[in-house]
Design a protein around this motif. Structure first.
Motif, PDB file in Angstrom:
ATOM      1  N   LEU A   1       0.847  -1.189   0.000  1.00 37.58           N
ATOM      2  CA  LEU A   1       0.000   0.000   0.000  1.00 37.58           C
ATOM      3  C   LEU A   1       0.881   1.237   0.000  1.00 37.58           C
ATOM      4  CD1 LEU A   1      -2.587  -1.061   2.740  1.00 37.58           C
ATOM      5  CD2 LEU A   1      -2.852  -1.273   0.253  1.00 37.58           C
ATOM      6  N   GLY A   2       0.456   2.267  -0.699  1.00 38.96           N
ATOM      7  CA  GLY A   2       1.219   3.503  -0.733  1.00 38.96           C
ATOM      8  C   GLY A   2       0.327   4.715  -0.901  1.00 38.96           C
ATOM      9  N   TYR A   3       0.737   5.826  -0.272  1.00 40.22           N
ATOM     10  CA  TYR A   3      -0.002   7.079  -0.414  1.00 40.22           C
ATOM     11  C   TYR A   3       0.994   8.231  -0.330  1.00 40.22           C
ATOM     12  CZ  TYR A   3      -3.177  10.974   0.389  1.00 40.22           C
ATOM     13  OH  TYR A   3      -3.838  12.170   0.291  1.00 40.22           O
ATOM     14  N   SER A   4       0.848   9.200  -1.226  1.00 45.76           N
ATOM     15  CA  SER A   4       1.713  10.382  -1.209  1.00 45.76           C
ATOM     16  C   SER A   4       0.894  11.606  -1.602  1.00 45.76           C
ATOM     17  CB  SER A   4       2.901  10.216  -2.164  1.00 45.76           C
ATOM     18  OG  SER A   4       2.454  10.090  -3.502  1.00 45.76           O
ATOM     19  N   ARG A   5       1.360  12.756  -1.136  1.00 44.90           N
ATOM     20  CA  ARG A   5       0.676  14.002  -1.431  1.00 44.90           C
ATOM     21  C   ARG A   5       1.693  15.121  -1.588  1.00 44.90           C
ATOM     22  NH1 ARG A   5      -4.642  16.440   1.722  1.00 44.90           N
ATOM     23  NH2 ARG A   5      -5.038  18.179   0.285  1.00 44.90           N
ATOM     24  N   SER A   6       1.413  16.012  -2.530  1.00 43.08           N
ATOM     25  CA  SER A   6       2.321  17.122  -2.802  1.00 43.08           C
ATOM     26  C   SER A   6       1.519  18.405  -2.955  1.00 43.08           C
ATOM     27  CB  SER A   6       3.126  16.856  -4.083  1.00 43.08           C
ATOM     28  OG  SER A   6       3.889  17.979  -4.451  1.00 43.08           O
ATOM     29  N   LEU A   7       1.963  19.471  -2.262  1.00 42.39           N
ATOM     30  CA  LEU A   7       1.351  20.796  -2.348  1.00 42.39           C
ATOM     31  C   LEU A   7       2.373  21.758  -2.919  1.00 42.39           C
ATOM     32  CD1 LEU A   7      -0.367  20.896   1.170  1.00 42.39           C
ATOM     33  CD2 LEU A   7      -1.422  20.291  -1.018  1.00 42.39           C
ATOM     34  N   ALA A   8       1.975  22.520  -3.939  1.00 44.46           N
ATOM     35  CA  ALA A   8       2.913  23.430  -4.591  1.00 44.46           C
ATOM     36  C   ALA A   8       2.237  24.759  -4.881  1.00 44.46           C
ATOM     37  CB  ALA A   8       3.446  22.819  -5.885  1.00 44.46           C
ATOM     38  N   SER A   9       3.057  25.805  -4.893  1.00 46.34           N
ATOM     39  CA  SER A   9       2.593  27.147  -5.243  1.00 46.34           C
ATOM     40  C   SER A   9       3.516  27.694  -6.330  1.00 46.34           C
ATOM     41  CB  SER A   9       2.618  28.065  -4.024  1.00 46.34           C
ATOM     42  OG  SER A   9       2.258  29.388  -4.374  1.00 46.34           O
ATOM     43  N   THR A  10       2.915  28.160  -7.439  1.00 48.65           N
ATOM     44  CA  THR A  10       3.687  28.624  -8.590  1.00 48.65           C
ATOM     45  C   THR A  10       3.287  30.047  -8.936  1.00 48.65           C
ATOM     46  OG1 THR A  10       3.824  26.377  -9.481  1.00 48.65           O
ATOM     47  CG2 THR A  10       4.245  28.187 -11.011  1.00 48.65           C
ATOM     48  N   ASN A  11       4.294  30.846  -9.213  1.00 46.79           N
ATOM     49  CA  ASN A  11       4.089  32.230  -9.639  1.00 46.79           C
ATOM     50  C   ASN A  11       4.900  32.452 -10.910  1.00 46.79           C
ATOM     51  OD1 ASN A  11       3.474  34.899  -9.875  1.00 46.79           O
ATOM     52  ND2 ASN A  11       4.520  35.559  -8.008  1.00 46.79           N
ATOM     53  N   ARG A  12       4.219  32.647 -12.022  1.00 50.96           N
ATOM     54  CA  ARG A  12       4.871  32.858 -13.317  1.00 50.96           C
ATOM     55  C   ARG A  12       4.630  34.290 -13.764  1.00 50.96           C
ATOM     56  NH1 ARG A  12       6.121  28.395 -16.263  1.00 50.96           N
ATOM     57  NH2 ARG A  12       5.821  29.595 -18.173  1.00 50.96           N
ATOM     58  N   ARG A  13       5.702  34.990 -14.048  1.00 51.67           N
ATOM     59  CA  ARG A  13       5.618  36.349 -14.571  1.00 51.67           C
ATOM     60  C   ARG A  13       6.386  36.385 -15.891  1.00 51.67           C
ATOM     61  NH1 ARG A  13       6.606  37.156  -9.083  1.00 51.67           N
ATOM     62  NH2 ARG A  13       8.828  37.466  -9.492  1.00 51.67           N
ATOM     63  N   VAL A  14       5.784  35.755 -16.899  1.00 50.40           N
ATOM     64  CA  VAL A  14       6.421  35.676 -18.215  1.00 50.40           C
ATOM     65  C   VAL A  14       5.396  36.010 -19.283  1.00 50.40           C
ATOM     66  CG1 VAL A  14       8.054  33.912 -17.474  1.00 50.40           C
ATOM     67  CG2 VAL A  14       5.873  33.217 -18.458  1.00 50.40           C
ATOM     68  N   GLU A  15       5.877  36.433 -20.424  1.00 50.19           N
ATOM     69  CA  GLU A  15       5.026  36.638 -21.576  1.00 50.19           C
ATOM     70  C   GLU A  15       4.770  35.285 -22.241  1.00 50.19           C
ATOM     71  OE1 GLU A  15       6.889  39.385 -24.149  1.00 50.19           O
ATOM     72  OE2 GLU A  15       7.243  40.891 -22.590  1.00 50.19           O
ATOM     73  N   SER A  16       3.617  35.148 -22.856  1.00 49.52           N
ATOM     74  CA  SER A  16       3.314  33.911 -23.564  1.00 49.52           C
ATOM     75  C   SER A  16       4.314  33.734 -24.695  1.00 49.52           C
ATOM     76  CB  SER A  16       1.887  33.950 -24.121  1.00 49.52           C
ATOM     77  OG  SER A  16       1.581  32.750 -24.771  1.00 49.52           O
ATOM     78  N   THR A  17       4.979  32.603 -24.725  1.00 50.52           N
ATOM     79  CA  THR A  17       6.058  32.416 -25.680  1.00 50.52           C
ATOM     80  C   THR A  17       6.082  30.965 -26.143  1.00 50.52           C
ATOM     81  OG1 THR A  17       8.425  32.661 -26.034  1.00 50.52           O
ATOM     82  CG2 THR A  17       7.722  31.957 -23.851  1.00 50.52           C
ATOM     83  N   ILE A  18       7.109  30.594 -26.857  1.00 45.37           N
ATOM     84  CA  ILE A  18       7.240  29.263 -27.443  1.00 45.37           C
ATOM     85  C   ILE A  18       8.458  28.569 -26.841  1.00 45.37           C
ATOM     86  CG2 ILE A  18       7.458  27.950 -29.577  1.00 45.37           C
ATOM     87  CD1 ILE A  18       4.880  29.507 -29.362  1.00 45.37           C
ATOM     88  N   GLN A  19       8.312  27.298 -26.504  1.00 49.33           N
ATOM     89  CA  GLN A  19       9.432  26.507 -26.015  1.00 49.33           C
ATOM     90  C   GLN A  19       9.582  25.252 -26.862  1.00 49.33           C
ATOM     91  OE1 GLN A  19       9.580  25.705 -21.860  1.00 49.33           O
ATOM     92  NE2 GLN A  19       9.369  27.843 -21.246  1.00 49.33           N
TER      93      GLN A  19
END
Length: 655
Positions: free
Chosen positions: A355-373
């Motif tokens: 049996l296994g259980y995992s959890r992840s909490l994240a906060s993201t802040n992006r200040r970029v122009e829409s672009t191509i990668q």
């Protein structure tokens, strides 16, 4: 007098070369030049093929091949050992089509190979291989390939140096004309390879270095010419009183110039501390630099994780980390906290529960122009008839390039070619065509460009749960993943770039093998739910074999796959049935029959099906081999169809 001087010169020359060897050679091995007896075979092959496609065609071909091989050495096999193989053949073809055409190929070397091995048992063995393969092959369903491939390669091993190394260089020229129906592919390429690998190990450290240079010069379209440099360095060192701690350094580099220019370099530092038998911690730092489409991105990331084994069956983990980066068009930041628990319990009859259980909490802040990668060499496997799904979303489909992983062959897009693309909301699927050059269960790499997210501030919550029961003959498993996104700040249309995701997989597999029979069953259902891309995938694979008598073997299998796209009401159903009967009444006679049926029902593309029947009988004598083979194939896609019958006789005299 002249013969005496010549013999004396040869002895002096041989003695000077033997100084290079670290060991004394037996006298019976010494010879200025020795050639062993010749071996080979004389083979006659006749093939009659009838095919009905856009028009009726009847083709007859004859091939006579003399195959020779030999080996020998100069002075000693430990100094220079050589091996030569060659096929010298005649090939004739006759076509009976509305416009009658007859062709007679010239007498030529179909293939030849020369292998030279120097100082095989020394600390610096050196090898040179020359290989040329010229051939004409008739493929299934009217396919044909004429190719001429010439390869020259050299390999040097440095076994006594502090860093045990291997250097390899090769040049390969490829000329190929591949065709099937109206699909024609022409290749004229020159490929250069250079690789280096080195390893060094001590009691408490190890070092591995790998470098590969590859250049593909396209003589038809220079715009497709490109070069790549790939390098990795791995250094690991243990320390502590009992060498229980570990420090690892890793550097990865990828540079592509020419068509699809792209570069990336990444460095990692990983420290693992084993504080006690039940508790350890890991510290990781990564620095990466990427450049594509005149956009440069620099990213720093770090993480800390703790692992505690409360009991032998219960393990808990806790970690935190994040990354901060900057690019030509802005910057971004993410912080993350994660944790998990894994439990294992032994059950009766040599079984266990996991049996296994995992959890992840994240906060993201992006200040970029829409672009191509850009993405370079994303690896995928075409399992059976199932499509592959690209990892990124909002892909620019016109930039997709699909290559064979090993040969770097560029496949072509099209319903009647190698693959076709299906766009479902934000995701892109790639489906291989049945008559294309992408084989079942083959590995491909995909390069493409995609649109990035706009400036946003959002939080993610990921939860994973697994359960599995394992027995000697049966495995039952369940996996569930939830990925929820909450947008805190961003443009009003930002949610179309993000979406909650839910995955659930339930499966079972079992296998049993006895002396006279065996069984394998695999069944799995996967459900994915999201705002834009949702589907249900059901798979069933079953195979059995029977050995009712010592001389008779029977096998049969079935594979069923069913994909239902919920948001678009599209379906994709695939069925495969195959069976084989093999009878070997004596050691010299083998009779076999193979049948296969495949059906692919696509609600968008249409219905595609084919079946194949192959019967063969082979009888061998002491120096003779006779093969009789009959093949029948049928393929239909919407209103198009191909019917094919082929009969082959092959007689070989071995000497």
């Amino acid at each position: 007098m002249q013969q005496g001087i010549g013999a004396q010169f040869r002895r002096v020359f041989a003695t000077s070369l033997l100084v290079l060897l670290p060991v004394t050679l037996p006298a019976q091995e010494l010879s200025m030049f020795r050639l062993f007896p010749w071996h080979g075979s004389l083979r006659f092959r006749y093939q009659n093929e009838q095919r009905l496609a856009t028009q009726f065609a009847k083709e007859r071909s004859y091939r006579e091949t003399l195959k020779l091989n030999n080996r020998g050495y100069v002075i000693s096999p430990r100094l220079l050992l050589f091996t030569w193989n060659g096929d010298f053949g005649l090939y004739q073809e006759k076509y009976d089509i509305p416009l009658v055409r007859t062709r007679l190929a010239r007498t030529r070397f179909l293939s030849q190979s020369l292998n030279l091995s120097f100082f095989r048992e020394s600390s610096r063995p050196f090898q040179i291989i020359y290989d040329r393969n010229v051939n004409t092959l008739k493929l299934d369903y009217g396919g044909r390939t004429d190719y001429d491939v010439t390869t020259l390669q050299a390999t040097l091993d440095l076994l006594s140096s502090p860093l045990v190394s291997r250097l390899h260089a090769s040049r390969r020229q490829i000329d190929e004309n591949w065709s099937r129906e109206s699909f024609i592919s022409v290749r004229n390429q020159v490929r250069h390879y250079f690789t280096y690998s080195g390893t060094r190990s001590t009691d408490n450290s190890s070092l591995r270095i790998n470098y590969r240079f590859f250049r593909n010069a396209n003589r038809i379209d220079d715009a497709l010419t490109y070069s790549t440099h790939t390098g990795t360095v791995r250094h690991m060192r243990t320390f502590g009183k009992e060498q229980q701690h570990e420090w690892a350094n890793e550097i990865d580099m990828y540079l592509q110039s020419g068509s699809g220019a792209y570069s990336s370099i990444k460095g990692r530092q990983i420290v693992t501390l084993q504080h006690s038998p039940s508790f350890k911690s890991m510290y990781r730092y990564t620095l990466s630099l990427r450049n594509s489409l005149l956009q440069t991105t620099l990213q720093n990331s770090g993480s800390v994780s703790l692992t505690h084994k409360l009991y032998s069956s219960l393990v808990t983990t806790l970690g935190t980390g994040g990354f901060i980066g900057t690019s030509t068009f802005g910057n971004f930041y993410t912080g993350q906290v994660n944790g998990g628990v894994n439990y294992t319990k032994k059950l009766p009859y040599d079984s266990r529960l996991q049996l296994g259980y995992s959890r992840s909490l994240a906060s993201t802040n992006r200040r970029v122009e829409s672009t191509i990668q850009s993405v370079a060499d994303e690896k995928h496997i075409f399992w059976g008839e199932l499509p592959i799904v690209l990892n990124e979303r909002y892909v620019l489909t016109q930039t997709i390039r699909v290559y064979d992983e090993e040969s770097r062959l560029l496949f072509q897009e099209g319903m009647e070619k190698d693959y076709y693309i299906r766009v479902i909301d934000s995701r892109v699927e790639i489906h291989r065509t049945l008559l294309g050059r992408i084989r079942e269960n083959s590995t491909v790499v995909v390069s493409y460009q995609f649109r990035t997210l706009p400036s946003q501030n959002y939080a993610t919550d990921s939860r994973n749960a697994t359960a599995q029961i394992v027995t000697p003959v049966l495995v039952i498993y369940f996996r569930e993943n939830r990925h929820d996104i909450s947008i805190r700040q961003g443009p009003s249309d930002g949610e179309r770039y993000l979406g909650d995701l839910y995955n659930k997989t339930t499966g079972v597999r079992t296998s049993w093998r006895g002396r006279r029979a065996g069984l394998f069953i695999f069944a799995e259902q996967t459900e994915q739910e999201s705002r834009l891309y949702a589907y249900t995938l059901r798979q069933l694979t079953q195979s059995v074999f029977f050995i009712p008598a010592q001389t008779l073997t029977m096998t049969a299998g079935i594979t069923l796959s069913d994909v239902v796209y919920k948001n678009s009401a599209e379906t994709l159903r695939m069925q495969t049935f195959n069976s084989e009967l093999r009878w070997k009444p004596t050691l010299d006679l083998v009779i076999s029959g193979t049948g296969r049926y495949r059906l692919r029902d696509d609600s968008v593309r249409g219905r595609e099906e084919n079946y194949e029947l192959i019967l063969s009988a082979q009888r061998t004598w002491r120096v003779l081999r006779l093969l009789l083979r009959y093949e029948q194939r049928y393929w239909q896609y919407v209103s198009r169809e191909i019917r094919e019958k082929r009969f082959t006789v092959e007689l070989e005299r071995i000497f």
